[in-house]
Design an enzyme around this catalytic site. Sequence first.
Site, PDB file in Angstrom:
ATOM      1  CE  LYS A 174    -106.607  18.917  36.684  1.00 53.89           C
ATOM      2  NZ  LYS A 174    -105.890  18.450  37.870  1.00 53.89           N
ATOM      3  CD  GLU A 249    -122.281  12.202  37.654  1.00 49.52           C
ATOM      4  OE1 GLU A 249    -122.696  12.202  38.935  1.00 49.52           O
ATOM      5  OE2 GLU A 249    -123.027  11.771  36.587  1.00 49.52           O
ATOM      6  CB  CYS A 282    -119.102   9.856  44.355  1.00 50.89           C
ATOM      7  SG  CYS A 282    -119.364   8.935  43.322  1.00 50.89           S
ATOM      8  CD  GLU A 380    -118.160  12.961  49.427  1.00 49.99           C
ATOM      9  OE1 GLU A 380    -117.542  13.772  49.139  1.00 49.99           O
ATOM     10  OE2 GLU A 380    -118.664  11.915  48.545  1.00 49.99           O
TER      11      GLU A 380
HETATM   12  P1  NAP Z   1    -111.772  17.756  43.740  1.00 49.57           P
HETATM   13  O1  NAP Z   1    -110.662  18.011  44.810  1.00 49.57           O
HETATM   14  O2  NAP Z   1    -112.854  18.383  43.654  1.00 49.57           O
HETATM   15  O3  NAP Z   1    -110.945  17.597  42.491  1.00 49.57           O
HETATM   16  C1  NAP Z   1    -111.538  16.944  41.313  1.00 49.57           C
HETATM   17  C2  NAP Z   1    -110.743  17.361  40.080  1.00 49.57           C
HETATM   18  O4  NAP Z   1    -111.165  18.849  40.108  1.00 49.57           O
HETATM   19  C3  NAP Z   1    -109.236  17.306  40.044  1.00 49.57           C
HETATM   20  O5  NAP Z   1    -108.790  16.958  38.642  1.00 49.57           O
HETATM   21  C4  NAP Z   1    -108.776  18.436  40.657  1.00 49.57           C
HETATM   22  O6  NAP Z   1    -107.363  18.737  40.311  1.00 49.57           O
HETATM   23  C5  NAP Z   1    -109.518  19.561  39.957  1.00 49.57           C
HETATM   24  N1  NAP Z   1    -109.564  20.710  40.492  1.00 49.57           N
HETATM   25  C6  NAP Z   1    -109.390  21.065  41.713  1.00 49.57           C
HETATM   26  N2  NAP Z   1    -109.872  22.626  41.910  1.00 49.57           N
HETATM   27  C7  NAP Z   1    -110.038  23.069  40.765  1.00 49.57           C
HETATM   28  C8  NAP Z   1    -110.593  24.149  40.278  1.00 49.57           C
HETATM   29  N3  NAP Z   1    -110.161  25.443  41.102  1.00 49.57           N
HETATM   30  N4  NAP Z   1    -110.901  24.410  39.092  1.00 49.57           N
HETATM   31  C9  NAP Z   1    -110.880  23.396  38.126  1.00 49.57           C
HETATM   32  N5  NAP Z   1    -110.451  22.149  38.646  1.00 49.57           N
HETATM   33  C10 NAP Z   1    -110.205  21.771  39.800  1.00 49.57           C
HETATM   34  O7  NAP Z   1    -112.150  16.248  44.187  1.00 49.57           O
HETATM   35  P2  NAP Z   1    -111.191  14.937  44.660  1.00 49.57           P
HETATM   36  O8  NAP Z   1    -111.050  15.167  46.253  1.00 49.57           O
HETATM   37  O9  NAP Z   1    -110.275  14.706  43.784  1.00 49.57           O
HETATM   38  O10 NAP Z   1    -112.382  13.752  44.607  1.00 49.57           O
HETATM   39  C11 NAP Z   1    -113.101  13.418  45.627  1.00 49.57           C
HETATM   40  C12 NAP Z   1    -114.708  13.954  45.376  1.00 49.57           C
HETATM   41  O11 NAP Z   1    -115.201  13.781  44.365  1.00 49.57           O
HETATM   42  C13 NAP Z   1    -115.567  13.400  46.330  1.00 49.57           C
HETATM   43  O12 NAP Z   1    -116.705  14.507  46.931  1.00 49.57           O
HETATM   44  C14 NAP Z   1    -116.437  12.648  45.622  1.00 49.57           C
HETATM   45  O13 NAP Z   1    -117.843  12.396  45.943  1.00 49.57           O
HETATM   46  C15 NAP Z   1    -116.519  12.987  44.229  1.00 49.57           C
HETATM   47  N6  NAP Z   1    -116.575  12.025  43.298  1.00 49.57           N
HETATM   48  C16 NAP Z   1    -117.934  12.093  42.534  1.00 49.57           C
HETATM   49  C17 NAP Z   1    -118.319  11.075  41.723  1.00 49.57           C
HETATM   50  C18 NAP Z   1    -119.374  10.972  40.836  1.00 49.57           C
HETATM   51  O14 NAP Z   1    -119.693  10.325  39.977  1.00 49.57           O
HETATM   52  N7  NAP Z   1    -120.588  11.724  41.545  1.00 49.57           N
HETATM   53  C19 NAP Z   1    -117.162   9.943  41.296  1.00 49.57           C
HETATM   54  C20 NAP Z   1    -116.050  10.204  41.965  1.00 49.57           C
HETATM   55  C21 NAP Z   1    -115.623  11.162  42.768  1.00 49.57           C
HETATM   56  P3  NAP Z   1    -106.248  18.281  41.377  1.00 49.57           P
HETATM   57  O15 NAP Z   1    -106.405  17.088  41.871  1.00 49.57           O
HETATM   58  O16 NAP Z   1    -105.071  18.908  40.930  1.00 49.57           O
HETATM   59  O17 NAP Z   1    -106.755  19.352  42.769  1.00 49.57           O
END
Ligand code: NAP
Length: 480
Positions: A174, A249, A282, A380
């Site tokens: 996804k 992650e 991240c 963050e």
């Molecule tokens: P996010 O809002 O948590 O979304 C991540 C993924 O989860 C997206 O595909 C999102 O879909 C999906 N999602 C959202 N709500 C969900 C739910 N209730 N159930 C299942 N899946 C759901 O994060 P983001 O804003 O896209 O990404 C930024 C974050 O990712 C930051 O906090 C960053 O630090 C972290 N990150 C961490 C790493 C690592 O390796 N540690 C790497 C990259 C990013 P939608 O897009 O449709 O909402």
Amino acid sequence: MRLPPLDLFIDNKWVSAGGDKIVSLDPSDGSVIAEVSAAGEAEVDAAVGAARRALDGEWRDVMPSERGRILRRIADGVRARFDEFVDVEVHDAGKPLAHARATVEGCIGYFTYHAGLADKIEGRHLPLGPGYLGYTVREPLGVTAHIIPWNVPISMMARGIAPALAAGCTAVVKPAEQTPIGALQLAEVIIEAGVPPGVVNVVNGVGEVAGALLARHPGIDGITFTGSVETGKDILRAAADHVRPVVLELGGKSPVLVFADSDLELAAEEACKVYKNAGQFCDAGSRLLVSSKCREELMGRILERTRKVRVGRAQEDPDMGPLITGEQMERVLGYIRVGEEEGCEVLAGGGRPDGLDDGFFVAPTVFDGVRPGMRIAQEEIFGPVLSVIPFDDEEEGIEIANGTAYGLAAGIFTKDIDRALRIASRIRAGSVWINEYWGPGEVSVPFGGYKSSGIGRENGQETINNYTQTKSVTVRIRAD
Ligand code: NAP
Ligand code: MG
């Protein structure tokens, strides 16, 4: 830009989802670049079903060495369409050309690394003494779900599915709704590479719908999630219902510690990497912890570099491009206001740059006078914002470095090797870089979070543990 079919990808077929669409915008100017089919319950079910059939069917009988060859063909397929993949990262994700190229190289790197690993996933002999033969087998975990963020879409997808396939698992992916296109392009390559139907499936859609349905689907054997802490908690709760393993992650607030004996020009250069990908990493070094002994000199160099950062539309290959969405831009601007309200001084940036009003841009921003407990030092921001915090001695530096809920990464700048290693051993984070931030970025280096930054490790040979489970077999050998 050449677009792949904008449908769901299930069982190696393109499937349209009865009218529901998500829209991808180009972050550089806000224009619509594609409308993509969004999955609901029926489609997520179909994808998980296809992955299960493949797991119990054709894929199970593929030799590990052949899985390796297939992964290598995927790597070659991405290489053959390199510019097309770059184009999508530039327009779908707003990545400056140079960074888009690095991202696609990263994707190829994941498939290449795990191609080599596929036939080296070995069990052990168990020494049970005479009369017994004991051994372990590392079997594929099963059907794996991969929920991907938008910040490095194509390489995050590869980071999950390459080891999953190497281990003999099947996958349902996804992608983030902001960046749906690269995964479909990869699906085209997957067909061409001869991956059997159902081994990889892509269900674009909204997180709360497609993502949530996938995470709580009883047909899933494990979940790999990269994203925010809040969504990570939802994933954990969904996994708890069926007692499934997760790899999480999550976010970070990583410190960069700079001591007076370091090469300050180098430290300034590396600290300014926080502007890469407009701060949307991240593991961005978003807190600069600087020894009061070199603060003035370091800040001079950092400000000089910050002012020279060329901000612009991604296709013009600037140093820094836009943020992913208008919403993310507003979030970052909101944090800049929080910093000002907390009494910090904006030394550079602090708002939107001139002349780029149709895109989602924020100027590289430096906050001085930040204290460790402030929100901009704890939360963050995920934008091009550097919070500068002074410290007086090594002990205080370590305390501030460890003083957040996160523990993803840290950088240490000093020429004193004893000090560097002392601090490295006390940092509560999954990655530590000494005298460079980020290192060479090789797939072979394990990556993941301490504390709220996550559970489990990706990259390196350890990744295979996420996609295998151990079975022990004990044989009683009776005497004549
Ligand atoms: P996010 O809002 O948590 O979304 C991540 C993924 O989860 C997206 O595909 C999102 O879909 C999906 N999602 C959202 N709500 C969900 C739910 N209730 N159930 C299942 N899946 C759901 O994060 P983001 O804003 O896209 O990404 C930024 C974050 O990712 C930051 O906090 C960053 O630090 C972290 N990150 C961490 C790493 C690592 O390796 N540690 C790497 C990259 C990013 P939608 O897009 O449709 O909402
Ligand atoms: Mg987009």
